[in-house]
Design an enzyme around this catalytic site. Structure first.
Site, mmCIF file in Angstrom:
data_model
loop_
_atom_site.group_PDB
_atom_site.id
_atom_site.type_symbol
_atom_site.label_atom_id
_atom_site.label_comp_id
_atom_site.label_asym_id
_atom_site.label_seq_id
_atom_site.Cartn_x
_atom_site.Cartn_y
_atom_site.Cartn_z
ATOM 1 N N LYS A 30 42.761 -12.260 -7.975
ATOM 2 C CA LYS A 30 43.717 -12.296 -9.079
ATOM 3 C C LYS A 30 44.625 -11.071 -9.017
ATOM 4 O O LYS A 30 44.148 -9.934 -8.966
ATOM 5 C CB LYS A 30 42.967 -12.308 -10.409
ATOM 6 C CG LYS A 30 43.883 -12.415 -11.610
ATOM 7 C CD LYS A 30 43.087 -12.619 -12.879
ATOM 8 C CE LYS A 30 42.677 -11.339 -13.535
ATOM 9 N NZ LYS A 30 43.791 -10.542 -14.071
ATOM 10 N N ASP A 57 48.318 -13.658 -12.364
ATOM 11 C CA ASP A 57 47.996 -13.627 -13.801
ATOM 12 C C ASP A 57 49.016 -12.770 -14.546
ATOM 13 O O ASP A 57 48.755 -11.623 -14.884
ATOM 14 C CB ASP A 57 46.564 -13.059 -13.932
ATOM 15 C CG ASP A 57 46.107 -12.874 -15.367
ATOM 16 O OD1 ASP A 57 46.600 -13.598 -16.251
ATOM 17 O OD2 ASP A 57 45.241 -12.004 -15.600
ATOM 18 N N THR A 121 39.841 -12.821 -24.002
ATOM 19 C CA THR A 121 38.387 -12.597 -24.153
ATOM 20 C C THR A 121 38.070 -11.231 -24.755
ATOM 21 O O THR A 121 36.924 -10.937 -25.069
ATOM 22 C CB THR A 121 37.688 -12.737 -22.780
ATOM 23 O OG1 THR A 121 38.458 -12.048 -21.791
ATOM 24 C CG2 THR A 121 37.555 -14.179 -22.382
ATOM 25 N N ARG A 213 35.945 -5.490 -13.272
ATOM 26 C CA ARG A 213 35.197 -4.237 -13.125
ATOM 27 C C ARG A 213 33.765 -4.362 -12.630
ATOM 28 O O ARG A 213 33.327 -3.472 -11.888
ATOM 29 C CB ARG A 213 35.285 -3.442 -14.444
ATOM 30 C CG ARG A 213 36.673 -2.836 -14.604
ATOM 31 C CD ARG A 213 36.995 -2.496 -16.024
ATOM 32 N NE ARG A 213 37.188 -3.702 -16.828
ATOM 33 C CZ ARG A 213 37.546 -3.703 -18.097
ATOM 34 N NH1 ARG A 213 37.734 -2.556 -18.727
ATOM 35 N NH2 ARG A 213 37.718 -4.833 -18.750
HETATM 36 O O1 C5P Z 1 37.280 -6.040 -15.562
HETATM 37 P P1 C5P Z 1 37.165 -7.384 -16.232
HETATM 38 O O2 C5P Z 1 36.114 -8.277 -15.603
HETATM 39 O O3 C5P Z 1 37.025 -7.274 -17.725
HETATM 40 O O4 C5P Z 1 38.568 -8.057 -15.918
HETATM 41 C C1 C5P Z 1 38.946 -9.305 -16.441
HETATM 42 C C2 C5P Z 1 40.307 -9.660 -15.938
HETATM 43 O O5 C5P Z 1 40.696 -10.913 -16.488
HETATM 44 C C3 C5P Z 1 41.413 -8.668 -16.299
HETATM 45 O O6 C5P Z 1 42.287 -8.604 -15.171
HETATM 46 C C4 C5P Z 1 42.123 -9.286 -17.467
HETATM 47 O O7 C5P Z 1 43.506 -9.017 -17.460
HETATM 48 C C5 C5P Z 1 41.907 -10.780 -17.206
HETATM 49 N N1 C5P Z 1 41.906 -11.657 -18.393
HETATM 50 C C6 C5P Z 1 41.030 -11.494 -19.447
HETATM 51 N N2 C5P Z 1 41.073 -12.347 -20.522
HETATM 52 C C7 C5P Z 1 41.961 -13.344 -20.542
HETATM 53 C C8 C5P Z 1 42.854 -13.510 -19.473
HETATM 54 C C9 C5P Z 1 42.786 -12.639 -18.400
HETATM 55 O O8 C5P Z 1 40.173 -10.598 -19.407
HETATM 56 N N3 C5P Z 1 41.976 -14.199 -21.530
#
Ligand code: C5P
Length: 234
Positions: A30, A57, A121, A213
């Site tokens: 992504k 994204d 989320t 992460r």
């Molecule tokens: O580090 P982590 O696992 O929290 O990253 C989640 C990724 O998904 C981030 O790049 C964030 O921008 C993306 N995202 C999210 N919630 C959404 C859409 C995208 O956390 N609804």
């Protein structure tokens, strides 16, 4: 279910390094706001040259004309999945679907999946209360937005895996769910709120899980990815 690793870096070289470290374990990556704004589109060409699939994204949310033009431009990068915000309105979503189809037929491009972001989320029921969104819960509001997305011709939505089941039950199993907020058991939740483990996301029926992460910040990202795959396949 596919794993999408989020390349949340401010430097293209760090992103490339991560992909090389993780190797053949992960096929989807992504490219989000941080990497795209700091490095531009060349990371997409590089990922494609490595035979990886790309989720761009950028969560477009603007008036119908602007959002749909941005979607068409994104299709030219060769991304496999692109997204817009469902909260941008039905007219915006319809125009994005229309323009994406037109652009892809005009230029003979493979049509990327167009996915709608519902409720981030990192937000929970308290956010809906604070913003006076007159709905019972994040799940109820997500389902409403997902219904609008389907009505407008989108291929699926981004939500928490907590909502995958209700989306599939109401909108059909082929309506795609892309679910971030994934945390292996015991991992640090950080700024996410509606979190689910990789294994639970699989059982709930998510089509794609987005993991940032827990892989990118791990001491050994390749090992972290391997453990997640092992947990899923057990
Ligand atoms: O580090 P982590 O696992 O929290 O990253 C989640 C990724 O998904 C981030 O790049 C964030 O921008 C993306 N995202 C999210 N919630 C959404 C859409 C995208 O956390 N609804």
């Amino acid at each position: 279910m596919e794993i999408i690793a989020a390349l949340d870096f401010d430097d293209i070289n760090k992103a490339k390094e991560l992909v090389k470290k993780v190797g053949s374990n992960i096929f989807y990556y992504k490219v989000g706001l941080e990497l795209f704004v700091s490095s531009g589109p060349s990371i997409i060409d590089w990922l494609k040259s490595e035979n990886k699939k790309v989720f761009l994204d950028l969560k477009f949310h603007d008036i119908p004309n602007t959002a749909s033009r941005a979607v068409s431009a994104a299709a030219n990068y060769g991304a496999d999945i692109i997204n817009i915000h469902t909260q941008g309105g039905k007219q915006m979503m319809q125009k994005c679907v229309e323009e994406l189809q037109n652009e892809c037929s005009r230029k003979n491009l493979a049509k990327p999946l167009l996915i709608g972001v519902t409720v981030l989320t990192s937000l929970d029921d308290n956010h809906l209360i604070e913003y006076s969104i007159n709905d019972f819960s994040a799940a109820g509001y997500v389902l409403k937005l997902a219904g609008f997305a389907k009505e407008c011709g989108l291929d699926g939505v981004v939500s928490s895996a907590k909502e995958t089941k209700i989306i599939k039950e109401n909108l059909g199993s082929d309506f795609i769910t892309v679910t971030p907020g994934i945390r292996p058991a015991g991992a640090d939740i950080t700024d996410q709120k509606r979190v689910v483990t990789p294994k639970d996301a699989l059982h709930l029926g998510s089509d794609y899980i987005v993991i940032g992460r827990p892989i990118t910040a791990a001491k050994d990202p390749a090992y972290a990815a391997e453990l997640i795959l092992k947990e899923i396949n057990e």
